[in-house]
Enzyme design. Structure first.
Site, PDB file in Angstrom:
ATOM      1  N   CYS A   1      18.669   1.186   3.971  1.00  0.00           N
ATOM      2  CA  CYS A   1      17.699   2.273   3.838  1.00  0.00           C
ATOM      3  C   CYS A   1      17.511   2.709   2.389  1.00  0.00           C
ATOM      4  O   CYS A   1      16.730   3.620   2.108  1.00  0.00           O
ATOM      5  CB  CYS A   1      18.146   3.478   4.658  1.00  0.00           C
TER       6      CYS A   1
ATOM      7  N   LYS B   1      58.438 -20.140  18.283  1.00  0.00           N
ATOM      8  CA  LYS B   1      58.871 -19.670  16.970  1.00  0.00           C
ATOM      9  C   LYS B   1      57.999 -18.485  16.583  1.00  0.00           C
ATOM     10  O   LYS B   1      56.833 -18.638  16.225  1.00  0.00           O
ATOM     11  CB  LYS B   1      58.715 -20.807  15.962  1.00  0.00           C
TER      12      LYS B   1
ATOM     13  N   CYS C   1      19.648   7.002   8.214  1.00  0.00           N
ATOM     14  CA  CYS C   1      19.714   5.569   7.923  1.00  0.00           C
ATOM     15  C   CYS C   1      19.463   4.741   9.183  1.00  0.00           C
ATOM     16  O   CYS C   1      20.167   4.887  10.183  1.00  0.00           O
ATOM     17  CB  CYS C   1      21.084   5.233   7.354  1.00  0.00           C
TER      18      CYS C   1
ATOM     19  N   ARG D   1      68.015 -12.031   7.162  1.00  0.00           N
ATOM     20  CA  ARG D   1      68.361 -13.403   6.832  1.00  0.00           C
ATOM     21  C   ARG D   1      68.664 -13.539   5.341  1.00  0.00           C
ATOM     22  O   ARG D   1      69.597 -14.221   4.944  1.00  0.00           O
ATOM     23  CB  ARG D   1      67.205 -14.339   7.208  1.00  0.00           C
TER      24      ARG D   1
HETATM   25 ZN    ZN Z   1      21.614   3.558   4.931  1.00  0.00          ZN
END
Ligand code: ZN
Length: 680
Positions: free
Chosen positions: A423, A127, A441, A148
């Site tokens: 950071c 199904k 970062c 449907r």
């Molecule tokens: Zn960062």
């Protein structure tokens, strides 16, 4: 009428049109019915384009069933509600195998089968979790498609259905096809397509779809068939409606017939002969369900013989001869306990939910993605809420809904971070996403190093998460290229590294200098540029310097490179950060040349010729023309230089044409170009 066609093909246009149509139909059938693809998407598109051009030149051979007519006309203006000739009833269903056993006992009784007699034969059919539809074929031709709806009336979606390549426009084997045939089935989207649709939306900063079924339903509601074609929906038949003509005796025979006529059916259809076989079949399929690559939420079990189905009949709601077993839900409710923001390699901050553990699809789930801040706002998700979590296949679990009615009084709104959690750098929202704007970062760097070192990228053995964390925390690596100046002494200081493994790590890093251009490109994390795109680039350019000279237009002409990929790649390579990265890696001694370039040296009439296209071409887009020239072996470049062999110039060509003239390069006008392409 213009110049008469003197095509280089030995076939006359009519034969070529016929053979292209056949080829494309066979390709669809091979892909969707036999699951054995005959040609790549690119070859399919090239042939479709050729057919389109021939049909424009020869309207006398027009046909509604041509593959070019799948997306023929204008968007429709709205949907018309249509009555089903035979209602599309729903099916009783249950999660409990006991219910399936009592259903089996009931139908045996209903058919008057004695205790010690076998039968009836049952057919098990997966199904699929999609949108149900009824397709009507008249004299073997697709005539109408209706959703449907409420079971007795649905929307006419004929234009949308025609755009779905899995649905044949014409049934194969016209002689034996019933005059009128209604095939019922499910339109669905495979997991692969679903993911790529969401990836593309993420790139355009559009909200993501929650699941494949929602996109499928939404796509069918699109008034523009071109949108439907673009979404690459699939179809699998699972029943019949009205049939006029010869009707096979059983459902399994019916399925075999329509498959022979080119209608996709499930490869997992099984006949079983008793309750034990039935429960085994349900159980065995349940284990494979997550490997299918599309959503299946249950198993439909029906009495195979049509005569016996008729004898059992229907209740007002559902047929008695059929039942669906539903597999344990992939969805469940739990409580959202917390949200953390994770920093990805492009600086994206992604909200990750921690929840009370819940069992989904056979695994215990504690975390789910909340996608982005806009999704959180749109759904008004708060900490402490009861949430609905969904897990589909291998996809990361996601929170799909909030139970607003059971929200506790102390539910806390989720606040977007004002600083990067890694950071404390500034955070900005671009589109629906938040980004850490600090290029240094450490969290971003960690992700980038881990990706760079991965098996499919630079393949640096021994550079696992714990080592990466320490390299970043101790500020030994502030930039990807710093990896190459690490010493054995430095890494021997790290926790968890013996001196011997320190020296093997350093030699593994050293060895990665020589991975070549394809892996290097894939490893530096350019959005949209994965392994296969990187290989294409390495096949097309001898080294990174040649790639840096390419303009966006040239990149766009590469196989499978779209406008967005070309732009992102060009922007990244030429950004300050991109140039800096390339410089530093070069100084670190990383090899920039390609191992793939010229490997499969193109053959064909234009092999070895470097060509540039410029100006406006009447006969098609430059991208399309470039692809066809490449198919003849030409290498397409974006700029005119001494290396250029031929410039093809359309109308209003500017500086490139001038430069080519100065350099004495061969120049083709569009007519010459078309002659060379075998068209005029
Ligand atoms: Zn960062």
């Amino acid at each position: 009428m213009g110049a008469m066609a003197s095509t280089s093909s030995s076939e006359n246009p009519r034969d070529r049109i016929e053979s292209l149509r056949r080829m494309l139909e066979q390709a669809n059938r091979a892909y969707y019915v036999d699951a054995e693809p005959l040609m790549s998407d690119r070859d399919y598109d090239l042939r479709l384009a050729e057919l389109g051009r021939l049909e424009v030149d020869h309207p006398e051979f027009d046909s509604d069933e041509s593959p070019t007519r799948r997306v023929g006309g204008q968007p429709i203006e709205g949907f018309v509600s249509v009555e089903h000739a035979m209602p599309m009833q729903s099916i009783d269903n249950s999660y409990d195998p006991e219910d399936i056993a009592s259903w089996f006992a009931r139908i045996r009784k209903g058919l008057g089968i004695g205790e010690d007699q076998p039968g009836p034969v049952l057919c098990c059919d997966p199904k699929i979790d999609g949108v149900a539809i009824s397709l009507r074929y008249r004299q073997g031709r697709l005539d109408q498609a209706i959703t449907r709806g409420d079971g007795s009336r649905g929307d006419d979606v004929t234009a949308q259905a025609r755009a779905i390549r899995a649905i044949p426009l014409r049934l194969d084997g016209s002689g034996e096809v019933p005059r009128l045939l209604e095939v019922r089935g499910e339109i669905y989207m495979s997991d692969d397509v679903f993911e790529s649709v969401n990836e593309a939306r993420a790139l355009r900063d559009e909200p993501l779809f929650a699941n494949a079924r929602n996109v499928t339903a939404g796509t069918l509601k699109s008034l523009d068939p071109a949108v439907v074609a673009d979404r690459r929906l699939s179809f699998i038949a699972h029943g019949r409606g009205v049939v006029e003509g010869v009707v096979p005796a059983s459902y399994s025979d019916f399925v075999a017939s329509i498959r022979a006529w080119g209608v996709p059916v499930s490869p997992d259809l099984r006949l079983v002969h008793d309750l034990e076989g039935l429960l085994e079949c349900i159980d065995a399929f349940g284990g494979r369900r997550s490997e299918l690559g599309y959503g299946v939420d249950g198993m439909v079990v029906r009495v195979d013989e049509f005569a016996l189905q008729e004898k059992l009949g229907s209740t007002s709601k559902a047929p008695r001869w059929c039942v669906a077993f539903k597999y344990p839900a992939d969805q469940g409710e739990t409580v959202l306990e917390d949200v953390a923001w994770q920093v990805g390699k492009g600086g994206t901050l992604t909200p990750r939910a921690t929840m009370q553990p819940i069992d989904l699809a056979g695994t215990t789930v504690r975390h789910a993605t909340l996608h982005n801040i806009e999704e959180i706002r749109r759904k008004d998700i708060r900490i402490g809420d009861r949430v609905v979590v969904e897990k589909a296949g291998e996809i990361i679990p996601q929170v799909v809904e909030v139970r607003l009615d059971s929200r506790p009084a102390d539910a806390q709104p989720i606040r977007p971070p004002t600083a990067c959690p890694a950071c404390e750098g500034p955070v900005e929202q671009e589109g629906p996403k938040l980004y850490c704007m600090n290029p240094e970062c450490p969290a971003q760097l960690r992700e980038r190093i881990a990706w760079f070192a991965g098996r499919n990228q630079m393949d640096i053995d021994g550079l696992g998460d714990k080592i990466v964390d320490q390299l970043v925390d101790r500020r030994l690596v502030l930039h990807l290229a710093d990896l190459y100046s690490l010493t054995v002494e430095q890494v021997a200081e790290l926790d968890g590294l013996a001196e011997k493994s320190a020296s093997s790590l350093i030699s593994a890093i050293g060895a990665s200098r020589d991975r070549g251009m394809a892996r290097l490109i894939a490893s530096i994390g350019i959005r949209q540029v994965g392994q296969s795109a990187a290989r294409t680039l390495a096949g097309s350019y001898p080294d990174i310097d040649a790639l840096l000279e390419a303009d966006e237009e040239a990149l766009q002409a590469l196989p499978d490179f779209g406008e967005i990929t070309a732009r992102l790649l060009h922007e990244t390579l030429h950004s300050q950060r991109g140039r800096d990265l390339i410089d530093r890696l070069r100084r670190a001694g990383v090899r920039f040349t390609s191992d793939e370039h010229g490997l499969d040296e193109p053959s064909g009439r234009l092999a070895g010729k470097t060509m540039v296209l410029t100006g406006t071409m009447e006969s098609g887009s430059r991208t399309e023309l470039a692809r066809r020239l490449e198919a003849l072996g030409a290498k397409i470049s974006g700029s005119v230089s001494a290396k250029t062999d031929i410039l093809a110039a359309g109308a209003n060509a500017g500086s490139k044409l001038e430069k080519a003239r100065k350099l004495g390069i061969e120049i083709w006008d569009e007519k010459t170009l078309l002659t060379e392409l075998g068209e005029a």
